[in-house]
Design a protein around this motif. Structure first.
Motif, PDB file in Angstrom:
ATOM      1  N   LEU A  16       0.406 -28.365  10.118  1.00  0.00           N
ATOM      2  CA  LEU A  16       0.658 -27.246  11.021  1.00  0.00           C
ATOM      3  C   LEU A  16       0.254 -27.645  12.421  1.00  0.00           C
ATOM      4  N   GLU A  17       0.713 -26.874  13.376  1.00  0.00           N
ATOM      5  CA  GLU A  17       0.270 -27.042  14.748  1.00  0.00           C
ATOM      6  C   GLU A  17      -0.485 -25.779  15.135  1.00  0.00           C
ATOM      7  N   ILE A  18      -1.656 -25.975  15.726  1.00  0.00           N
ATOM      8  CA  ILE A  18      -2.455 -24.823  16.142  1.00  0.00           C
ATOM      9  C   ILE A  18      -2.651 -24.855  17.652  1.00  0.00           C
ATOM     10  N   ILE A  19      -2.707 -23.683  18.224  1.00  0.00           N
ATOM     11  CA  ILE A  19      -3.054 -23.542  19.636  1.00  0.00           C
ATOM     12  C   ILE A  19      -4.548 -23.257  19.705  1.00  0.00           C
ATOM     13  N   GLU A  20      -5.269 -24.111  20.422  1.00  0.00           N
ATOM     14  CA  GLU A  20      -6.705 -23.901  20.611  1.00  0.00           C
ATOM     15  C   GLU A  20      -6.915 -23.015  21.834  1.00  0.00           C
ATOM     16  N   PHE A  21      -7.756 -21.988  21.684  1.00  0.00           N
ATOM     17  CA  PHE A  21      -8.060 -21.116  22.810  1.00  0.00           C
ATOM     18  C   PHE A  21      -9.551 -20.782  22.808  1.00  0.00           C
ATOM     19  N   GLU A  22     -10.008 -20.213  23.904  1.00  0.00           N
ATOM     20  CA  GLU A  22     -11.429 -19.913  24.050  1.00  0.00           C
ATOM     21  C   GLU A  22     -11.647 -18.417  24.278  1.00  0.00           C
ATOM     22  N   VAL A  23     -12.713 -17.917  23.657  1.00  0.00           N
ATOM     23  CA  VAL A  23     -13.219 -16.573  23.939  1.00  0.00           C
ATOM     24  C   VAL A  23     -14.722 -16.732  24.080  1.00  0.00           C
ATOM     25  N   GLY A  24     -15.262 -16.343  25.249  1.00  0.00           N
ATOM     26  CA  GLY A  24     -16.662 -16.637  25.509  1.00  0.00           C
ATOM     27  C   GLY A  24     -16.846 -18.141  25.542  1.00  0.00           C
ATOM     28  N   HIS A  25     -17.843 -18.636  24.810  1.00  0.00           N
ATOM     29  CA  HIS A  25     -18.091 -20.079  24.767  1.00  0.00           C
ATOM     30  C   HIS A  25     -17.648 -20.686  23.431  1.00  0.00           C
ATOM     31  N   VAL A  73     -13.242  -7.732  19.644  1.00  0.00           N
ATOM     32  CA  VAL A  73     -13.072  -7.976  18.209  1.00  0.00           C
ATOM     33  C   VAL A  73     -14.194  -8.865  17.687  1.00  0.00           C
ATOM     34  N   LEU A  74     -14.525  -9.898  18.467  1.00  0.00           N
ATOM     35  CA  LEU A  74     -15.504 -10.896  18.042  1.00  0.00           C
ATOM     36  C   LEU A  74     -16.926 -10.539  18.453  1.00  0.00           C
ATOM     37  N   GLN A  75     -17.082  -9.348  19.059  1.00  0.00           N
ATOM     38  CA  GLN A  75     -18.399  -8.830  19.450  1.00  0.00           C
ATOM     39  C   GLN A  75     -19.147  -9.819  20.343  1.00  0.00           C
ATOM     40  N   LEU A  76     -18.437 -10.306  21.353  1.00  0.00           N
ATOM     41  CA  LEU A  76     -19.029 -11.277  22.262  1.00  0.00           C
ATOM     42  C   LEU A  76     -19.569 -10.634  23.533  1.00  0.00           C
ATOM     43  N   GLY A  77     -19.709  -9.306  23.506  1.00  0.00           N
ATOM     44  CA  GLY A  77     -20.350  -8.604  24.620  1.00  0.00           C
ATOM     45  C   GLY A  77     -19.512  -8.617  25.883  1.00  0.00           C
ATOM     46  N   PHE A  99      -2.740 -10.800  22.366  1.00  0.00           N
ATOM     47  CA  PHE A  99      -4.180 -11.036  22.279  1.00  0.00           C
ATOM     48  C   PHE A  99      -4.684 -11.602  23.609  1.00  0.00           C
ATOM     49  N   HIS A 100      -5.707 -10.955  24.154  1.00  0.00           N
ATOM     50  CA  HIS A 100      -6.306 -11.340  25.429  1.00  0.00           C
ATOM     51  C   HIS A 100      -7.411 -12.349  25.168  1.00  0.00           C
ATOM     52  N   VAL A 101      -7.273 -13.570  25.712  1.00  0.00           N
ATOM     53  CA  VAL A 101      -8.263 -14.631  25.516  1.00  0.00           C
ATOM     54  C   VAL A 101      -8.694 -15.169  26.874  1.00  0.00           C
ATOM     55  N   HIS A 102      -9.758 -15.957  26.882  1.00  0.00           N
ATOM     56  CA  HIS A 102     -10.320 -16.449  28.148  1.00  0.00           C
ATOM     57  C   HIS A 102      -9.645 -17.722  28.641  1.00  0.00           C
ATOM     58  N   ASN A 103      -9.102 -18.510  27.727  1.00  0.00           N
ATOM     59  CA  ASN A 103      -8.424 -19.741  28.144  1.00  0.00           C
ATOM     60  C   ASN A 103      -7.630 -20.278  26.965  1.00  0.00           C
ATOM     61  N   VAL A 104      -6.530 -20.950  27.248  1.00  0.00           N
ATOM     62  CA  VAL A 104      -5.757 -21.668  26.239  1.00  0.00           C
ATOM     63  C   VAL A 104      -5.795 -23.137  26.624  1.00  0.00           C
TER      64      VAL A 104
END
Length: 301
Positions: A16-25, A73-77, A99-104
């Motif tokens: 599979l191919e996955i997209i890596e993204f960041e939420v918080g650290h 969702v991830l309770q990252l404050g 989905f709102h994320v901090h970086n892709v």
């Protein structure tokens, strides 16, 4: 950034191919198959009294789509916003969600065999993590996006009450094997199949364990059709995905007569051909459990 179907892999390769993204650290992953496009954030319309995970709605090419704040969702404050924030526009379970994320960051091509099931020691029953991918200098956590959506709106999940309309049924003589990695969905599927009369069901957390079980039956000299009458499989699973499981069953002389139904949130018109290529007898999109039951009756009775 639009995600083209051209980068999707051949069916049954267990890759599979996955997209890596960041939420918080933290770093997370989503299967490319689920992603329609990645866009820069646009103005959101707030919806009063909506679920706490819902940031609001946006209009994208004439469609009104909900925006889910993965930070909540991830309770990252209240982690700070960044200039790299992105919206990941997805489609699965017959619906589109943003989905709102901090970086892709990047796309990885990996094998399902590289994805480890999270330990019960740190994941528990309520985790949204379905797999862990070890990279050289960090780990990527695979999120259970179906579970997140079901938590927001339970109506989008499997509803066993619809099966009551079928009345009393007797299917207990039929043995069914189900490969499904989500503990939540295994419980829902078990309850639903039981309600539909299918009481003899063996569950496995991934395609590899299911295949080993089937192989052990024929290795003991037993006829598979006398021991198991149907296989139901999800697509996304650690170790071995449902397409690869189906392909291995259909390429095995002793197992190939087994009917296989793929039951997945990834059954869309643009992706249905992937199941056809590996020889699936039928494909049903989650959460259409009534359709699954009717297909089971067709192949098993």
């Amino acid at each position: 950034m639009e995600i083209s179907n051209g980068i999707l892999l051949d069916s049954g390769t267990n890759e599979l191919e996955i997209i890596e993204f960041e939420v918080g650290h933290s770093r997370f992953g989503i299967n490319v198959i689920k992603v329609k496009e990645i866009i820069l954030p646009i103005p959101v319309t707030f919806i009063p009294h909506s679920h706490p995970y819902i940031e609001g709605i946006i209009q994208l090419r004439g469609e009104v789509l909900p925006v889910v704040d993965l930070k909540k969702v991830l309770q990252l404050g209240n982690s700070a916003t960044t200039e790299n924030e992105k919206y990941i526009v997805t489609e699965f379970n017959q619906q589109k969600v943003v989905f709102h994320v901090h970086n892709v960051s990047q796309i990885h091509r990996i094998s399902w065999g590289q994805i480890e099931k999270p330990s019960d020691m740190y994941s528990g029953d309520t985790t949204q993590i379905i797999g862990v991918i070890k990279q050289n200098d960090h780990m990527i956590l695979m999120l259970d996006f179906e579970r997140i959506i079901t938590e927001i709106n339970p109506e989008t999940g499997i509803n066993k009450n619809t099966i009551k309309k079928l009345g009393t049924r007797e299917r207990s003589s039929k043995k069914v094997v189900v490969a499904e990695d989500s503990a939540l969905l295994r419980k829902l599927i078990y309850d639903t199949l039981f309600e539909a009369g299918y009481e003899n069901v063996e569950f496995f957390e991934n395609g590899k364990d299911a295949y080993n079980y089937l192989e052990a039956i024929v290795s003991d000299g037993k006829r598979i059709e006398e021991e198991v009458q149907l296989v139901i499989t999800d697509i996304e699973m650690p170790q071995m995905d449902g397409h690869h499981l189906t392909k291995k069953i259909k390429e095995d002389n002793q197992l190939s007569k087994l009917p296989v139904i793929i039951f997945s949130s990834l059954i869309t018109e643009s992706l249905r051909h992937k199941g056809e290529i590996v020889g699936a007898d039928d494909q049903v999109s989650k959460p259409e459990i009534m359709e699954l039951i009717l297909k089971m009756d067709k192949y098993i009775l």
